[in-house]
Scaffold this active site. Structure first.
Site, PDB file in Angstrom:
ATOM      1  N   ASP A 407       0.820  -1.207   0.000  1.00 46.78           N
ATOM      2  CA  ASP A 407       0.000   0.000   0.000  1.00 46.78           C
ATOM      3  C   ASP A 407       0.858   1.263   0.000  1.00 46.78           C
ATOM      4  OD1 ASP A 407      -2.643   1.383   0.502  1.00 46.78           O
ATOM      5  OD2 ASP A 407      -1.577   1.987   2.317  1.00 46.78           O
ATOM      6  N   GLU A 460       1.010  -0.441  -5.116  1.00 49.03           N
ATOM      7  CA  GLU A 460       0.067   0.647  -5.353  1.00 49.03           C
ATOM      8  C   GLU A 460       0.914   1.918  -5.444  1.00 49.03           C
ATOM      9  OE1 GLU A 460      -3.587   3.202  -3.451  1.00 49.03           O
ATOM     10  OE2 GLU A 460      -1.911   2.486  -2.268  1.00 49.03           O
TER      11      GLU A 460
END
Length: 728
Positions: A407, A460
């Site tokens: 993330d 990401e």
């Protein structure tokens, strides 16, 4: 034997080396003494290992120290303490101060160097048995890194949370404190009590390496067994390959399904439903939004404090292991959403762990995320790198998961992320890149590549940072895939446009092919697109009810045929009409509506065809596998393209993004096949469409030039639809 100064330090729980004075020691004459610090004790006796009485310890006046010389004992022996408490309860247990250092010098060296591949095998709470035969004692070995602490104790129910009872041993300059506490078992609760460098008592801290934790709002760590190691079978490793069909169902476990009273389902209850559902829809992988233990439900797991602990919301860690096994039994891979970018400021967590900025940067211009009100890891500190790399490996090594989605990578690699001029510190060369974070990400991918071959990592990363999916030896970050955030934003912006306006935004659908093969991309329609006022995917679509559903079906058809791996957030497979709510389960009742059920059937068929047609997945990340057949027909919002693999397999996709059907549309096609037939039509009545299309008829190739090719076919392109053609 214990001086007044030593006694004073023990009473204040400030002794720098309690093992030097507590336990069994010999005096200058060689006589053995035992000293025990036992607050709230009334009597303390020494017994031998068989339970026979040896000596009574006397209380040092005005203190909780019990001491006594052992008569006729010249050699050390295995002993027990029998303690009668002021409550009237009597306990017999092995003395934790009877045990020497347990962590090897090599382990300490690698921990300090930041090169310990599996630090979770050393740090944390490890159930252990010391001794053999009748002298064997089971218990838990605790070890924690706190280099600036003046004292560390392990506290829990077993000692009434009294930091004077179990003062830990400092292991020199390593910063590691350790202690074996006999008779503790799996399930016991504990924390660490630390005195900072300024001699102040810190808030009780959860174990950074805890493998289990209490359910919020409680925050103690829980002793758990170290799961056995699991290798990734070759069959599952092949599922993660860039040439394999990779279609991911993203799930927030707390709101996929709930009990009728609103409570969370357990790991085992989820295992009985979710793997079957994912497999039935044809997804190859399940991606779990963060399940590493976290204190606040509203963070969805992205503000995690338990980097080695599956959340207690769904039950104990062994339940998570069974859940992973259930997924694999259905042929579904498991990917964890993993968060090394930041951590919350909760007092029981990592923040100023030993009274100093230990895990985080000291300067808030480096160490604080204002967007999320969280701390940023000190990516350059060896022990912190070891902590994060160890966590990344742990989930694959010990639970057998298939990979990690990392993330907020952009927030890690840019020092000026979400900061204006003067609010960030440049790197040593004056640039904006966080060189330590970049080095860490490379290191993590190298460790996983060496220790867990076949496992997959996905970034990401929302900027144009180069070479995210290039190998580290070629100068890249070493990820296998990168989320294509640009494709997602562009195409959703296009799909929001009224149909008559789409001709002016045609490039939003085509621009992604300009850079589609610069990285190994994954196309994400994730949770981020259906929260914070963004509405659902169906809610973004223009037109009346029929048109909105047709738009969504056409968009899914476009996405599945577009180069790049696929990801769809839960609920969007049946056109959830409301924005995602993490506090409630999905609106499953919508499946009673034919159009919603039709969208789910379409997703099922898209996944089947994506897997069955090599041309649709083998060259997902290679420009060889794609050719535009028609990309400039903006007036009618038409697109057509070719997908192929290295063995000559081909398919054609055609999208019509207006409500006007195209009858007798001529399309240039590649040489070779003598005819093409329709294998999927998002306007099919099976999916809730109007059934305009080419049915099962073979569309013959004729020697009529079109679209720059010598031969062509005539076909019907349904309104607001995508169709797939294969040679036939």
């Amino acid at each position: 034997m214990i001086s007044d100064d030593d006694l004073s330090a023990l009473v204040r729980a400030r002794h720098h080396d309690p093992f030097s004075v507590l336990g069994m020691h010999a005096d200058p004459q060689g006589r053995l003494w035992v000293h025990a610090m036992e607050p709230h004790a009334v009597e303390v006796d020494v017994l031998d290992a068989a339970g026979a009485f040896v000596a009574k310890l006397e209380r040092r006046p005005g203190s909780d120290l019990f001491e006594g010389r052992l008569p006729d004992r010249a050699e050390r022996f295995d002993y027990r303490l029998r303690v009668r408490w002021d409550s009237g309860v009597e306990d017999v247990y092995a003395d934790p101060y009877a045990y020497g250092p347990l962590i090897s010098d090599d382990d300490l060296h690698f921990l300090a160097e930041g090169t310990h591949v599996r630090p979770y095998e050393v740090l944390g709470a490890l159930p252990t048995t010391l001794g053999e035969g009748e002298h064997a004692v089971a218990g838990v070995r605790f070890a924690v890194w706190a280099p600036n602490a003046r004292r560390v104790s392990v506290v829990g129910d077993f000692n009434n949370w009294d930091g004077r009872r179990h003062l830990m041993r400092a292991r020199g300059g390593s910063g590691v404190w350790e202690m074996f506490v006999p008779h503790l078992v799996v399930g016991d609760r504990y924390k660490y009590e630390l005195v900072g460098p300024d001699d102040t008592l810190q808030p009780l801290k959860a174990d950074p390496y805890a493998r289990a934790a209490q359910l919020r709002p409680d925050s103690a760590s829980v002793v758990a067994a170290l799961p056995p190691r699991r290798a990734l079978p070759a069959s599952r490793a092949g599922m993660n390959d860039r040439h394999a069909p990779l279609s991911i169902y993203e799930v927030h476990l707390g709101s996929w399904r709930r009990h009728h009273h609103g409570g969370f389902k357990t790991w085992d209850e989820l295992a009985a439903e979710l793997p079957d559902y994912v497999a039935d829809l044809g997804f190859t992988h399940l991606e779990l939004m963060p399940i590493t233990e976290f204190p606040f439900d509203g963070s969805w797991g992205y503000q995690t404090l338990g980097m080695f602990a599956p959340t207690a919301r769904f039950g104990p860690p062994e339940g998570f292991a069974r859940f992973v096994d259930a997924c694999h039994a259905k042929g579904v891979g498991v990917i964890l959403d993993w968060v090394p970018a930041h951590f919350p400021v909760d007092a029981h967590g990592l923040a100023r762990f030993d009274g100093t900025a230990l895990y985080e940067y000291e300067d808030p211009r480096e160490g604080f995320h204002r967007d999320w009100n969280t701390y940023i890891y000190n990516f350059g500190r060896p022990e912190v790198r070891n902590f994060l790399a160890g966590s990344a490996l742990y989930w694959i090594d010990r639970y057998g998961i298939d990979g990690l989605r990392v993330d907020a990578v952009a927030s890690m690699i840019y020092r000026d992320y979400s900061r204006t001029s003067g609010e960030w510190l440049p790197n040593r060369y004056g640039g904006r890149e966080n060189l330590e974070a970049i080095s860490l990400l490379k290191h993590i991918n190298e460790v996983l590549g060496a220790e867990a071959p076949g496992a997959v990592t996905m970034a990401e990363e929302s900027t144009t940072f180069p070479n995210v999916t290039e190998p580290t030896y070629a100068g890249g970050l070493g990820f296998h895939f990168k989320w294509n955030m640009g494709w997602m934003h562009d195409t959703l912006q296009y799909m929001r446009q009224p149909h008559v306006q789409r001709r002016w935004h045609h490039e939003k659908l085509t621009f992604g092919l300009v850079y589609a093969f610069s990285e190994n991309f994954l196309l994400p329609l994730s949770h981020d697109e259906v929260v914070h006022g963004k509405g659902s995917l169906i809610g973004k679509m223009p037109g009346d009810d029929w048109q909105r559903f047709a738009n969504l079906r056409a968009y899914y058809g476009f996405m599945w045929a577009h180069p790049g791996k696929k990801l769809l957030f839960m609920g969007q497979e049946f056109a959830q009409d409301s924005e995602w709510n993490h506090d409630a389960e999905l609106p499953w009742h919508l499946l009673n509506n034919a159009r919603n059920a039709g969208v789910r059937q379409l997703v099922r068929d898209l996944n089947r065809i994506y897997r069955e047609l090599p041309a649709m997945h083998r060259q997902d990340c290679d420009g060889f596998g794609f050719d535009w057949l028609e990309s400039t027909e903006a007036t009618h919002s038409l697109l057509a393209w070719l997908r192929r693999d290295a063995d000559g397999h081909m398919m054609i996709a055609v999208s019509n993004m207006t409500p006007v059907p195209q009858f007798g549309w001529r399309l240039g096609v590649p040489e070779g096949p003598t005819g093409w037939r329709e294998v999927l039509n998002t306007d099919s009545s099976h999916y809730g469409g109007g059934n305009v299309g080419n049915a099962s008829a073979v569309l013959p190739v004729t020697p009529v030039a079109s679209h720059g090719r010598a031969q062509s076919i005539m076909l019907v392109v349904p309104p607001l639809a995508t169709i797939y053609l294969v040679p036939g």
